[in-house]
Design an enzyme around this catalytic site. Structure first.
Site, short mmCIF file in Angstrom:
data_model
loop_
_atom_site.label_atom_id
_atom_site.label_comp_id
_atom_site.label_asym_id
_atom_site.label_seq_id
_atom_site.Cartn_x
_atom_site.Cartn_y
_atom_site.Cartn_z
CG ASP A 10 36.75 -8.75 -51.27
OD1 ASP A 10 35.88 -9.08 -52.08
OD2 ASP A 10 37.88 -8.35 -51.62
CB SER A 11 36.65 -13.16 -53.00
OG SER A 11 36.94 -12.05 -53.82
CE1 TYR A 42 35.04 -16.52 -52.46
CE2 TYR A 42 33.15 -15.16 -51.93
CZ TYR A 42 34.13 -16.04 -51.53
OH TYR A 42 34.19 -16.43 -50.22
N GLY A 43 34.63 -14.27 -58.75
CA GLY A 43 34.00 -13.81 -59.99
C GLY A 43 33.89 -14.86 -61.07
CB CYS A 73 32.81 -9.37 -52.39
SG CYS A 73 33.06 -10.49 -53.77
CG ASN A 74 31.79 -4.69 -56.96
OD1 ASN A 74 30.86 -3.93 -57.19
ND2 ASN A 74 32.93 -4.26 -56.47
CB THR A 75 31.45 -11.55 -57.24
OG1 THR A 75 32.47 -11.06 -58.11
CG2 THR A 75 30.85 -12.80 -57.82
CD GLU A 152 45.17 -9.09 -56.25
OE1 GLU A 152 45.81 -10.15 -56.27
OE2 GLU A 152 44.09 -8.96 -55.62
CB CYS A 184 36.31 -3.52 -59.48
SG CYS A 184 37.59 -4.67 -58.91
CB THR A 185 36.76 -3.64 -53.73
OG1 THR A 185 37.08 -4.97 -54.12
CG2 THR A 185 35.32 -3.58 -53.26
CG HIS A 186 41.43 -5.08 -56.77
ND1 HIS A 186 40.50 -5.96 -56.27
CD2 HIS A 186 42.64 -5.67 -56.55
CE1 HIS A 186 41.13 -7.03 -55.78
NE2 HIS A 186 42.42 -6.87 -55.93
#
Lengths: 269, 269
Positions: A10-11, A42-43, A73-75, A152, A184-186
């Protein structure tokens, strides 16, 4: 049967929600996680740059002799997944297709909401993936730019989070979607509050769905670990491209366990 | 007297708060603004990378024959200002020194608070700048990571913003600072709410202080525009390194006026 590790990148820290689910349903697999934290997010980068970065992540993990690659990573899943799949000979699993399929299976009223970062929503990746399965469904995308910084910062419940979630999701309540994809992974870290606000709506957690697909692919290809229970839990190894400190402190909240075996590496120039 | 433009750069839109103040007190100057939006945020990059990026921004603006350079980015001002000053022959003004000096002039009880991004607070740049002026003052740094995404989302008042500001600043109220430096170019947009929460505290707006220093330097060096009022307001020209759309929509909120003459350029590779 194959004891080589699963690779996942992932980023940043977000992909740890996918790692957590993998770990839960595939406890005996060794897993290597790469967070390209020096170049996060990355987005906001161009598609060419995202593809270049994701190739570099892929090559690094291939050098560790992985048997399957998870693009957490979704992006990258939205932009570069097909190009990565063309380039490598092992199975590659992204996060969008599993979430899209679970949403299609879940909806009864045919209205699906997608929440994610601006880049993911703009890419229409979930929209296209769902429409490819069923033309008739209605899909509504919504960017929630404050969710990632909230997570975060470690703010995942309490009145402030509740108000922010209500503010963003009121349009989804008005549209009356019956299924909402956490694209989104968050976002799984906000699942409690989101479910409180979206009372009777089914939440699709891409991390859980992606982990299920990984298990299925390993079984189909007969490459799952053959030492189930014999040598105990699989090993976890972490690589990051920027300082390990911040990754560990935020990452342990994502993973809800300790991050111990971690190393800083350089990618690109 | 000199009609060449002033050059100003930032990693993104934040520096527009400095541009707004420059424009207010130096309305006849031509100004060129460069936002390195393809590589924002600088705050998470290594010092070497920040310096390389800031040299590239500097060289681009020098190629436009500017007479003075404003580094409207706290990260670059903290890390690379001296190296830029060594490299070029025109005056270079950063945002930290002006804010630090104004804080020293303002405090009566000797307790100064600094709020900024994690990178700025970790760099201790304001702390060092204030201590260099007066050893006896107490300086308290506090990172407020949610403020930038809030401002970029356009949320600058209302109950949610108020609660977030209260949550972050309660430690500053307990310490009883009498002066608080807005050590991030995004924060002036939250000034109303911050002042409400920090009732009797003097807020130092680095953007305003930096603009005052620029005016002073131009006067001292005798290079301010000689056409005051003759040719009307100075021209504004914008360059960005990523798509212009998002910059314009967010930037106009920062500037509180239209962004018209804007162009996308490439920096680095």
């Amino acid at each position: 049967m194959n004891n080589e590790p699963i690779g996942i990148f992932d980023s940043g820290v977000g992909g740890l929600t996918v790692l957590k689910e993998l770990r839960r349903i595939l406890p005996y697999e060794d897993i290597i996680y790469l967070g390209d934290t020096a170049r996060v997010p990355y987005g906001i980068r161009s598609p060419e740059t995202v593809t270049r970065y994701s190739f570099e992540c892929t090559e690094f993990l291939l050098s560790k002799k992985i048997k399957l690659l998870v693009v957490a990573c979704n992006t990258v899943s939205a932009i570069s997944l097909k190009e990565i799949q063309k380039k490598v000979s092992i199975p590659v699993v992204g996060v969008i297709e599993p979430g899209a399929r679970a949403a299609v299976d879940s909806t009864k009223n045919g209205k699906i909401g997608i929440i994610g970062t601006e880049a993911t929503i703009k890419s229409s990746a979930y929209f296209k993936a769902i429409k490819a399965i069923s033309e008739d469904l209605e899909v509504f995308g919504l960017a929630c730019p404050l969710f990632v910084p909230l997570v975060e910062e470690g703010w995942t419940n309490g009145i402030i989070v509740r108000l922010i979630v209500e503010e963003y999701l009121k349009s989804m309540l008005e549209i009356a979607v019956d299924t909402l994809v956490l694209g989104c992974t968050h976002y799984p870290l906000l699942k409690g509050v989101i479910q409180d606000v979206m009372k009777d709506v089914s939440l699709v957690d891409s991390a859980i769905e992606t982990a299920k697909v990984v298990r299925k692919v390993l079984e189909e290809q007969g490459v799952n670990s053959n030492e189930q229970g014999v040598r105990g839990q699989g090993r976890l190894k972490f690589y990051v491209t920027d300082s390990t400190d911040k990754f560990v402190s935020i990452g342990e909240r994502f993973l809800q366990s300790k991050i111990e075996d971690i190393e800083k590496i350089n990618l690109g120039r």
